[in-house]
Write a protein that holds these residues in place. Structure first.
Motif, PDB file in Angstrom:
ATOM      1  N   PHE A 169       0.704  -1.214  -0.136  1.00  0.00           N
ATOM      2  CA  PHE A 169       0.055   0.010  -0.017  1.00  0.00           C
ATOM      3  C   PHE A 169       0.518   1.248  -0.108  1.00  0.00           C
ATOM      4  CE2 PHE A 169      -3.117   2.751   1.978  1.00  0.00           C
ATOM      5  CZ  PHE A 169      -3.975   2.956   0.997  1.00  0.00           C
ATOM      6  N   SER A 170       2.253   1.150   0.607  1.00  0.00           N
ATOM      7  CA  SER A 170       2.891   2.411   0.691  1.00  0.00           C
ATOM      8  C   SER A 170       3.408   2.745  -0.905  1.00  0.00           C
ATOM      9  CB  SER A 170       4.057   2.303   1.614  1.00  0.00           C
ATOM     10  OG  SER A 170       4.936   1.106   1.343  1.00  0.00           O
ATOM     11  N   GLN A 171       3.691   1.804  -1.597  1.00  0.00           N
ATOM     12  CA  GLN A 171       4.108   2.012  -3.033  1.00  0.00           C
ATOM     13  C   GLN A 171       2.762   2.415  -3.833  1.00  0.00           C
ATOM     14  OE1 GLN A 171       7.433   2.008  -3.857  1.00  0.00           O
ATOM     15  NE2 GLN A 171       7.510   1.699  -1.702  1.00  0.00           N
ATOM     16  N   GLU A 172       1.720   2.048  -3.561  1.00  0.00           N
ATOM     17  CA  GLU A 172       0.425   2.105  -4.401  1.00  0.00           C
ATOM     18  C   GLU A 172      -0.667   2.907  -3.919  1.00  0.00           C
ATOM     19  OE1 GLU A 172       0.644   1.233  -7.579  1.00  0.00           O
ATOM     20  OE2 GLU A 172       2.403   0.334  -7.339  1.00  0.00           O
ATOM     21  N   TYR A 173      -0.361   3.768  -2.687  1.00  0.00           N
ATOM     22  CA  TYR A 173      -1.116   4.785  -2.056  1.00  0.00           C
ATOM     23  C   TYR A 173      -2.103   5.165  -2.782  1.00  0.00           C
ATOM     24  CZ  TYR A 173      -2.825   8.100   1.472  1.00  0.00           C
ATOM     25  OH  TYR A 173      -3.375   9.089   2.054  1.00  0.00           O
ATOM     26  N   ALA A 174      -1.929   6.137  -3.941  1.00  0.00           N
ATOM     27  CA  ALA A 174      -2.957   6.463  -4.607  1.00  0.00           C
ATOM     28  C   ALA A 174      -4.092   5.704  -5.292  1.00  0.00           C
ATOM     29  CB  ALA A 174      -2.299   7.219  -5.688  1.00  0.00           C
ATOM     30  N   ALA A 175      -3.376   4.592  -5.800  1.00  0.00           N
ATOM     31  CA  ALA A 175      -4.454   3.502  -6.380  1.00  0.00           C
ATOM     32  C   ALA A 175      -5.624   2.899  -5.260  1.00  0.00           C
ATOM     33  CB  ALA A 175      -3.666   2.493  -7.138  1.00  0.00           C
TER      34      ALA A 175
ATOM     35  N   TYR B 234       1.680  -6.020  -9.655  1.00  0.00           N
ATOM     36  CA  TYR B 234       2.553  -7.082  -9.215  1.00  0.00           C
ATOM     37  C   TYR B 234       2.361  -8.315  -9.546  1.00  0.00           C
ATOM     38  CZ  TYR B 234       3.915  -2.782  -6.637  1.00  0.00           C
ATOM     39  OH  TYR B 234       4.399  -1.595  -6.558  1.00  0.00           O
ATOM     40  N   ILE B 235       3.103  -9.334  -9.839  1.00  0.00           N
ATOM     41  CA  ILE B 235       2.952 -10.883  -9.781  1.00  0.00           C
ATOM     42  C   ILE B 235       3.322 -11.419  -8.257  1.00  0.00           C
ATOM     43  CG2 ILE B 235       3.497 -12.963 -10.884  1.00  0.00           C
ATOM     44  CD1 ILE B 235       4.254 -11.251 -13.348  1.00  0.00           C
ATOM     45  N   LEU B 236       2.582 -11.920  -7.811  1.00  0.00           N
ATOM     46  CA  LEU B 236       2.482 -12.443  -6.440  1.00  0.00           C
ATOM     47  C   LEU B 236       2.427 -13.862  -6.423  1.00  0.00           C
ATOM     48  CD1 LEU B 236       0.959  -9.238  -4.505  1.00  0.00           C
ATOM     49  CD2 LEU B 236       3.248  -9.664  -4.873  1.00  0.00           C
ATOM     50  N   ASP B 237       2.315 -14.625  -7.416  1.00  0.00           N
ATOM     51  CA  ASP B 237       1.810 -15.954  -7.452  1.00  0.00           C
ATOM     52  C   ASP B 237       2.898 -16.848  -6.587  1.00  0.00           C
ATOM     53  OD1 ASP B 237      -0.024 -15.466  -9.123  1.00  0.00           O
ATOM     54  OD2 ASP B 237       0.975 -15.919 -10.994  1.00  0.00           O
ATOM     55  N   ASP B 238       4.193 -16.425  -6.556  1.00  0.00           N
ATOM     56  CA  ASP B 238       5.225 -17.294  -5.814  1.00  0.00           C
ATOM     57  C   ASP B 238       5.507 -16.821  -4.230  1.00  0.00           C
ATOM     58  OD1 ASP B 238       5.074 -19.135  -7.914  1.00  0.00           O
ATOM     59  OD2 ASP B 238       6.865 -17.980  -8.729  1.00  0.00           O
ATOM     60  N   VAL B 239       4.729 -15.959  -3.903  1.00  0.00           N
ATOM     61  CA  VAL B 239       5.119 -15.267  -2.777  1.00  0.00           C
ATOM     62  C   VAL B 239       4.373 -16.128  -1.612  1.00  0.00           C
ATOM     63  CG1 VAL B 239       4.797 -13.252  -1.126  1.00  0.00           C
ATOM     64  CG2 VAL B 239       5.327 -13.124  -3.428  1.00  0.00           C
ATOM     65  N   PRO B 240       5.091 -16.528  -0.537  1.00  0.00           N
ATOM     66  CA  PRO B 240       4.724 -17.387   0.587  1.00  0.00           C
ATOM     67  C   PRO B 240       3.794 -16.765   1.393  1.00  0.00           C
ATOM     68  CG  PRO B 240       7.143 -17.273   0.687  1.00  0.00           C
ATOM     69  CD  PRO B 240       6.684 -16.592  -0.331  1.00  0.00           C
ATOM     70  N   PRO B 241       2.679 -17.455   1.985  1.00  0.00           N
ATOM     71  CA  PRO B 241       1.150 -16.782   2.556  1.00  0.00           C
ATOM     72  C   PRO B 241       1.875 -15.858   3.746  1.00  0.00           C
ATOM     73  CG  PRO B 241       1.156 -19.126   2.172  1.00  0.00           C
ATOM     74  CD  PRO B 241       2.438 -18.881   1.797  1.00  0.00           C
ATOM     75  N   GLU B 242       2.930 -16.190   4.643  1.00  0.00           N
ATOM     76  CA  GLU B 242       3.394 -15.273   5.597  1.00  0.00           C
ATOM     77  C   GLU B 242       4.043 -13.993   5.148  1.00  0.00           C
ATOM     78  OE1 GLU B 242       6.755 -18.116   4.604  1.00  0.00           O
ATOM     79  OE2 GLU B 242       4.602 -18.444   5.225  1.00  0.00           O
ATOM     80  N   ARG B 243       4.579 -14.258   3.840  1.00  0.00           N
ATOM     81  CA  ARG B 243       4.988 -12.904   3.287  1.00  0.00           C
ATOM     82  C   ARG B 243       4.275 -11.905   2.564  1.00  0.00           C
ATOM     83  NH1 ARG B 243       8.089  -8.417   2.825  1.00  0.00           N
ATOM     84  NH2 ARG B 243       8.923  -7.928   1.039  1.00  0.00           N
ATOM     85  N   LEU B 244       2.941 -12.549   2.499  1.00  0.00           N
ATOM     86  CA  LEU B 244       1.833 -12.078   1.647  1.00  0.00           C
ATOM     87  C   LEU B 244       1.063 -11.024   2.950  1.00  0.00           C
ATOM     88  CD1 LEU B 244       0.208 -14.180  -0.860  1.00  0.00           C
ATOM     89  CD2 LEU B 244       1.220 -11.893  -1.354  1.00  0.00           C
TER      90      LEU B 244
ATOM     91  N   SER C 275     -10.573  -6.092   0.614  1.00  0.00           N
ATOM     92  CA  SER C 275     -10.451  -6.961  -0.636  1.00  0.00           C
ATOM     93  C   SER C 275     -10.174  -6.024  -1.785  1.00  0.00           C
ATOM     94  CB  SER C 275     -11.462  -8.029  -0.691  1.00  0.00           C
ATOM     95  OG  SER C 275     -11.293  -8.598  -1.822  1.00  0.00           O
ATOM     96  N   ALA C 276     -11.057  -4.999  -2.059  1.00  0.00           N
ATOM     97  CA  ALA C 276     -11.029  -4.195  -3.206  1.00  0.00           C
ATOM     98  C   ALA C 276      -9.545  -3.488  -3.050  1.00  0.00           C
ATOM     99  CB  ALA C 276     -12.293  -3.301  -3.110  1.00  0.00           C
ATOM    100  N   VAL C 277      -9.324  -2.834  -2.047  1.00  0.00           N
ATOM    101  CA  VAL C 277      -7.894  -2.073  -2.063  1.00  0.00           C
ATOM    102  C   VAL C 277      -6.820  -3.133  -2.144  1.00  0.00           C
ATOM    103  CG1 VAL C 277      -6.567  -1.130  -0.406  1.00  0.00           C
ATOM    104  CG2 VAL C 277      -9.034  -0.342  -0.476  1.00  0.00           C
ATOM    105  N   TRP C 278      -6.799  -4.442  -1.696  1.00  0.00           N
ATOM    106  CA  TRP C 278      -5.941  -5.255  -2.038  1.00  0.00           C
ATOM    107  C   TRP C 278      -5.476  -5.726  -3.320  1.00  0.00           C
ATOM    108  CZ3 TRP C 278      -1.314  -6.834   0.005  1.00  0.00           C
ATOM    109  CH2 TRP C 278      -1.276  -8.035  -0.465  1.00  0.00           C
ATOM    110  N   GLN C 279      -6.752  -5.775  -4.002  1.00  0.00           N
ATOM    111  CA  GLN C 279      -6.873  -6.171  -5.432  1.00  0.00           C
ATOM    112  C   GLN C 279      -6.051  -4.922  -6.220  1.00  0.00           C
ATOM    113  OE1 GLN C 279     -10.831  -7.314  -6.412  1.00  0.00           O
ATOM    114  NE2 GLN C 279     -10.537  -9.142  -5.791  1.00  0.00           N
ATOM    115  N   ALA C 280      -6.554  -3.526  -5.921  1.00  0.00           N
ATOM    116  CA  ALA C 280      -6.191  -2.402  -6.471  1.00  0.00           C
ATOM    117  C   ALA C 280      -4.588  -2.338  -6.447  1.00  0.00           C
ATOM    118  CB  ALA C 280      -6.953  -0.993  -5.932  1.00  0.00           C
ATOM    119  N   VAL C 281      -3.987  -2.537  -5.009  1.00  0.00           N
ATOM    120  CA  VAL C 281      -2.442  -2.184  -4.801  1.00  0.00           C
ATOM    121  C   VAL C 281      -1.702  -3.490  -5.351  1.00  0.00           C
ATOM    122  CG1 VAL C 281      -3.131  -0.416  -2.984  1.00  0.00           C
ATOM    123  CG2 VAL C 281      -2.566  -2.975  -2.375  1.00  0.00           C
ATOM    124  N   THR C 282      -2.305  -4.530  -5.475  1.00  0.00           N
ATOM    125  CA  THR C 282      -1.368  -5.547  -6.085  1.00  0.00           C
ATOM    126  C   THR C 282      -1.336  -5.919  -7.434  1.00  0.00           C
ATOM    127  OG1 THR C 282      -3.118  -7.170  -5.321  1.00  0.00           O
ATOM    128  CG2 THR C 282      -1.425  -6.727  -3.837  1.00  0.00           C
ATOM    129  N   ALA C 283      -2.413  -5.161  -8.074  1.00  0.00           N
ATOM    130  CA  ALA C 283      -2.476  -5.454  -9.677  1.00  0.00           C
ATOM    131  C   ALA C 283      -1.485  -5.194 -10.536  1.00  0.00           C
ATOM    132  CB  ALA C 283      -3.645  -4.261 -10.041  1.00  0.00           C
TER     133      ALA C 283
END
Length: 184
Positions: free
Chosen positions: A130-136, A169-179, A159-167
């Motif tokens: 969110f710090s990188q994608e604050y405006a979105a 990025y490719i986060l498929d291989d990021v472990p759940p604890e890191r997410l 959920s809506a904000v998470w989708q907007a700020v992660t759009a």
């Protein structure tokens, strides 16, 4: 206007009033620690100077460490109520009239929200997406709230904000604890 608007508006009024004709800043452009001690009490920010954790005291080295005070000062600057010039924090005279108009002051503060991302989301060891994608994220949050015809569930907003700020990025291989860390 609800009580939370009144508190923030009151704190900003007190801050600008206390600044008076101007206050000296540190070399890094921050409120001095002596002034910060006064302002934490005056504004009721809840920030703690020299916090004690366990049996150890952590000396406050900069007013930047005082989250709420720093946020109020940055917000007042973003709303063009205060400005920095010549190493001093000064009131913006042409906007002083807003201090007497609660609705005008609240509107100025609200309009400044997109410009205070760095004060809201301070940097640290683990950065939030969110710090990188604050405006979105902010745009998505406000759009969902404005478009709603009634109360909106917090989970739906998150959920809506998470989708907007992660759009971006490719986060498929990021472990759940890191997410979970990124979602903070």
């Amino acid at each position: 206007m609800d009580e939370s608007h009144g508190k923030t508006v009151g704190q900003v009024r007190e801050l600008v009033g206390w600044i008076g004709a101007g206050r000296k800043l540190t070399q890094t452009g921050r409120i001095t620690l002596a002034d910060a001690r006064t302002l934490v009490e005056l504004l009721g920010t809840g920030d703690q100077m020299d916090p004690v954790i366990g049996d150890r005291m952590f000396k406050t080295k900069s007013s930047e460490e005082l989250y709420h005070l720093n946020l109020l000062a940055e917000w007042a600057k973003a709303a063009r109520l205060l400005r920095v010039a010549g190493g001093r924090l000064l009131p913006v005279k042409k906007n002083a009239r807003l201090l007497d108009r609660t609705d005008g002051l609240w509107n100025a503060l609200f309009e400044a929200v997109p410009r205070i991302g760095s004060a809201v989301l301070v940097s640290g060891w683990l950065e939030s997406v969110f710090s990188q994608e604050y405006a979105a994220g902010l745009r998505t949050l406000l759009h969902r709230l404005y478009a709603a015809r009634g109360p909106v569930a917090g989970d739906a907003l998150r959920s809506a904000v998470w989708q907007a700020v992660t759009a971006p990025y490719i986060l498929d291989d990021v472990p759940p604890e890191r997410l979970r860390g990124l979602a903070r």
